[in-house]
Design a protein around this motif. Sequence first.
Motif, mmCIF file in Angstrom:
data_model
loop_
_atom_site.group_PDB
_atom_site.id
_atom_site.type_symbol
_atom_site.label_atom_id
_atom_site.label_comp_id
_atom_site.label_asym_id
_atom_site.label_seq_id
_atom_site.Cartn_x
_atom_site.Cartn_y
_atom_site.Cartn_z
ATOM 1 N N LYS A 142 0.839 -1.214 0.000
ATOM 2 C CA LYS A 142 0.000 0.000 0.000
ATOM 3 C C LYS A 142 0.868 1.255 0.000
ATOM 4 C CE LYS A 142 -3.909 1.633 -0.440
ATOM 5 N NZ LYS A 142 -4.647 1.343 -1.673
ATOM 6 N N ASP A 143 1.962 1.211 0.787
ATOM 7 C CA ASP A 143 2.892 2.365 0.818
ATOM 8 C C ASP A 143 3.444 2.632 -0.582
ATOM 9 O OD1 ASP A 143 2.643 2.707 3.523
ATOM 10 O OD2 ASP A 143 4.409 1.481 4.019
ATOM 11 N N ILE A 144 3.825 1.551 -1.267
ATOM 12 C CA ILE A 144 4.395 1.712 -2.614
ATOM 13 C C ILE A 144 3.349 2.311 -3.549
ATOM 14 C CG2 ILE A 144 5.337 0.473 -4.612
ATOM 15 C CD1 ILE A 144 6.635 -1.488 -2.669
ATOM 16 N N GLU A 145 2.134 1.807 -3.426
ATOM 17 C CA GLU A 145 1.058 2.329 -4.289
ATOM 18 C C GLU A 145 0.867 3.831 -4.074
ATOM 19 O OE1 GLU A 145 -2.579 -0.052 -5.216
ATOM 20 O OE2 GLU A 145 -3.497 1.470 -3.928
ATOM 21 N N LEU A 146 0.855 4.235 -2.803
ATOM 22 C CA LEU A 146 0.680 5.663 -2.506
ATOM 23 C C LEU A 146 1.850 6.487 -3.037
ATOM 24 C CD1 LEU A 146 -0.788 5.404 1.116
ATOM 25 C CD2 LEU A 146 -2.007 6.021 -0.997
ATOM 26 N N LYS A 147 3.064 5.932 -2.897
ATOM 27 C CA LYS A 147 4.257 6.635 -3.408
ATOM 28 C C LYS A 147 4.188 6.758 -4.928
ATOM 29 C CE LYS A 147 7.470 7.010 0.011
ATOM 30 N NZ LYS A 147 8.029 8.303 0.328
ATOM 31 N N ILE A 148 3.740 5.685 -5.589
ATOM 32 C CA ILE A 148 3.611 5.732 -7.058
ATOM 33 C C ILE A 148 2.659 6.861 -7.445
ATOM 34 C CG2 ILE A 148 2.556 4.507 -9.015
ATOM 35 C CD1 ILE A 148 3.817 1.929 -7.948
ATOM 36 N N GLU B 49 -6.584 11.027 -12.210
ATOM 37 C CA GLU B 49 -6.427 9.651 -12.710
ATOM 38 C C GLU B 49 -5.267 8.924 -12.034
ATOM 39 O OE1 GLU B 49 -8.342 10.135 -17.188
ATOM 40 O OE2 GLU B 49 -6.163 10.126 -16.969
ATOM 41 N N CYS B 50 -4.318 9.699 -11.513
ATOM 42 C CA CYS B 50 -3.188 9.054 -10.807
ATOM 43 C C CYS B 50 -3.675 8.246 -9.610
ATOM 44 C CB CYS B 50 -2.169 10.103 -10.350
ATOM 45 S SG CYS B 50 -1.271 10.846 -11.722
ATOM 46 N N ASP B 51 -4.830 8.628 -9.048
ATOM 47 C CA ASP B 51 -5.362 7.876 -7.908
ATOM 48 C C ASP B 51 -5.911 6.515 -8.331
ATOM 49 O OD1 ASP B 51 -4.690 9.622 -5.866
ATOM 50 O OD2 ASP B 51 -6.435 10.885 -6.256
ATOM 51 N N GLU B 52 -5.964 6.282 -9.648
ATOM 52 C CA GLU B 52 -6.417 4.962 -10.127
ATOM 53 C C GLU B 52 -5.232 4.013 -10.341
ATOM 54 O OE1 GLU B 52 -9.337 5.105 -13.351
ATOM 55 O OE2 GLU B 52 -9.603 7.234 -12.879
ATOM 56 N N LEU B 53 -4.013 4.548 -10.233
ATOM 57 C CA LEU B 53 -2.831 3.676 -10.387
ATOM 58 C C LEU B 53 -2.746 2.722 -9.192
ATOM 59 C CD1 LEU B 53 -0.304 6.394 -11.546
ATOM 60 C CD2 LEU B 53 -1.008 4.403 -12.917
ATOM 61 N N VAL B 54 -2.409 1.465 -9.468
ATOM 62 C CA VAL B 54 -2.315 0.480 -8.375
ATOM 63 C C VAL B 54 -0.971 -0.241 -8.427
ATOM 64 C CG1 VAL B 54 -4.810 0.099 -8.230
ATOM 65 C CG2 VAL B 54 -3.429 -1.337 -9.758
ATOM 66 N N TRP B 55 -0.643 -0.869 -7.308
ATOM 67 C CA TRP B 55 0.562 -1.709 -7.201
ATOM 68 C C TRP B 55 0.214 -2.918 -6.355
ATOM 69 C CZ3 TRP B 55 5.413 -2.275 -9.085
ATOM 70 C CH2 TRP B 55 6.320 -3.046 -8.356
ATOM 71 N N ASN B 56 0.168 -4.082 -6.965
ATOM 72 C CA ASN B 56 -0.075 -5.322 -6.221
ATOM 73 C C ASN B 56 0.502 -6.489 -7.023
ATOM 74 O OD1 ASN B 56 -2.044 -6.267 -8.153
ATOM 75 N ND2 ASN B 56 -3.453 -4.744 -7.294
ATOM 76 N N LYS B 57 0.323 -7.701 -6.518
ATOM 77 C CA LYS B 57 0.994 -8.850 -7.154
ATOM 78 C C LYS B 57 0.421 -9.206 -8.525
ATOM 79 C CE LYS B 57 -1.680 -12.256 -4.581
ATOM 80 N NZ LYS B 57 -1.654 -13.396 -3.687
#
Length: 282
Positions: A6-12, A50-58
């Motif tokens: 989640k931290d990475i997603e927020l940083k992205i 739209e940046c808030d739609e970017l995600v980071w997960n497996k």
Amino acid sequence: MALSEKDIELKIREEAKKALATGEVSCVIGWTTTRFPDKMKPFFAETEAECDELVWNKYCINGTAKYALDDRYPSKKFAIIARGCDSRAINRMLKDKQLLRENLYIIGVVCDGKENPICEECQHKNPLTYDVLIGEPVPEQIDEKRFAEVEAFEKLSPDEKYEYWAKQYDKCIHCYACRNACPACNCVECYADQYRTGWQGKASDRIQNQVYGLTRAFHVGDRCIECGECERVCPMGLPIMRQTRKMLKDINDLFGDYECGMPDDAMPVLGGYTLADPDEFM
Ligand code: SF4
Ligand code: SF4
């Protein structure tokens, strides 16, 4: 302490917004959700909202770099979320002069692997090229089994090998998904799309399918970054990595340790010629 998913997603999202706010970047290439919880898709964020739609997960599996080729001469920069594999793909395309570094803003992310079998063999979890880095770099690992499958295959007889590949390529439907997903397949116009007689035949038969497979293997042979996208996207389940790895193994055997897509990646070995080249294969 390592950053959580989640931290990475927020940083992205934060870095993506910063990039767009400079006014020099037209969009950020990353991933977003689909209606399936275990499937993410490539996404082009063009506004800060739209940046808030970017995600980071497996499940962020697709390579991001190849999408920069959608506009090789952009009026503004592209920002790309890049894992180690994506950064190697970028380096590949920069070396092939298909992209210009000044047209890219690379948001590197240290990646601990995705829900994708090829990630178990990853030798570069750290991005190799970036403008800003998210996450603490981790020790790089050597994949001792990188060529194990090829070595086992080499023990077969020539007839057995031929039969194996003939049966595999009998399944090919010429969809060219392998080419389209591959960062090393980056020609503006592919030979396979030529309609003139004598080029790639359009019939889906054993001979034409093998011509396609062999030609593609040699085109990417010394430029493959081992991302596995070709094999992942093939709808017919062809073990395409087995043939590209064979090419890479032979190059390693003949010319020494070789990996493609490194920042100092010199001329691909098959793109040059010296009198001192080994010629046992001639
Ligand atoms: S692994 Fe496949 S998709 Fe990736 S660079 Fe090599 S040939 Fe292209
Ligand atoms: S993705 Fe598979 S079926 Fe499609 S052209 Fe490539 S090898 Fe053939």
